[in-house]
Design an enzyme around this catalytic site. Sequence first.
Site, PDB file in Angstrom:
ATOM      1  N   TYR A  21      -9.901   7.636  -9.557  1.00 37.24           N
ATOM      2  CA  TYR A  21      -8.547   7.908  -9.035  1.00 37.24           C
ATOM      3  C   TYR A  21      -7.670   6.658  -9.034  1.00 37.24           C
ATOM      4  CZ  TYR A  21     -11.193   6.069  -5.069  1.00 37.24           C
ATOM      5  OH  TYR A  21     -12.009   5.317  -4.270  1.00 37.24           O
ATOM      6  N   ASP A 271       3.448  -2.083  -3.630  1.00 30.72           N
ATOM      7  CA  ASP A 271       2.283  -1.888  -4.486  1.00 30.72           C
ATOM      8  C   ASP A 271       2.327  -0.530  -5.191  1.00 30.72           C
ATOM      9  OD1 ASP A 271      -0.004  -2.974  -5.485  1.00 30.72           O
ATOM     10  OD2 ASP A 271      -1.306  -2.212  -3.902  1.00 30.72           O
TER      11      ASP A 271
END
Length: 364
Positions: A21, A271
């Site tokens: 993921y 991020d």
Amino acid sequence: MKHISLLIKPASSLCNMNCKYCFYADVEHNRLNKNLKLMNYETINKLIDEALKYDNIHFAFQGGEPTLAGLSYFEYFVYTVNKKKTNQKVTYALQTNGILIDKKWIEFFKENHFLVGISLDGIKIVHNKIRVMNGKGTFDDVMRTIKLCQKEQINYNVLTVISSSLVKYAKDIYKFYKKNNIYNIQFIPCLPELENDSGKYALTPEMYFKFYKDIFEEWYKDIKYNEYISISLFEDLLMIFSGKLPRTCGALGQCTVQYIIESNGDVYPCDFYAIDRYCLGNLMSNTLSSMKNNENAQKFLHEKHPISKLCSNCEFVNICHGNCKRMTPVLFNDHYCGYRAFLNISYKKFYDIAKSINQKYPLK
Ligand code: SF4
Ligand code: SF4
């Protein structure tokens, strides 16, 4: 006192694992400039010079896998900071998949007071399905690193991605962590891909509720016996109910510039959004303070925050404010809000605990 916190990617998105993921692989996929190299000495020095304009500096290293930059990168970084700094207060943290950590790294962390975050997805059956290296699960390697940190008394926490595969094991995971003396846990929801809202492992709002409901039931039993396990979402809620600021960015619905520093010196505001259209500039030609206020930063900070139709009559709106904008597909849709469902069953208990917790438990 001027404070700054920098999230540095010494090895960009390079990694020695292939987690199924990986959100930073998705971020990189959305950038023109892929496979950036390791951070060079010139960039390190410029970064440190910029950071030392502040009084209180937190350097956090992340990736990809930051340890791929090598121990010598970190030794040089800390050496240079120590050589250049005057009265500034400096702290360090590093987030790692734990694979490369050996006694030399541990000695370095100890000597330089690093807070070490180690990624572990709960129990073996889940972790080994998702967090793989050369097709093999890495659970045993990561647990070895955790045991080493415990033995050497390194300040560490565990970061666990709540993926769709992990939800049904919530209680088992809580019990496993407790049995293994893991008391500081950061849970982060697995997100759908940035541009198309899909992802096999992404959490849905219903799963979000189920996971946190199960964890809360175990956690609350322990609280009643004065046993405290630090769980990031619960600490944020306790902070909010104590009238303090939560630690997680976005827990109050507002973006701030987070200073993500890529290995080539490019700076991004978050991020989750380290992609071309949000790039604030490059360290080699811009100061951190000018980038914080430039046009791209303003665009990022003020762009539309998705909300649910349910928000307009939600009693928790002043606690949540719509939360982090990147988390929204995991938290709610127009028909159901997992965060609201969780607050519904827990807020009175959090409120009561918050009243007494400052004396009893180590909330900083
Ligand atoms: S998107 Fe979320 S994590 Fe990123 S700056 Fe905004 S609130 Fe913070
Ligand atoms: S808890 Fe859910 S419905 Fe309520 S304000 Fe937050 S996002 Fe909106």
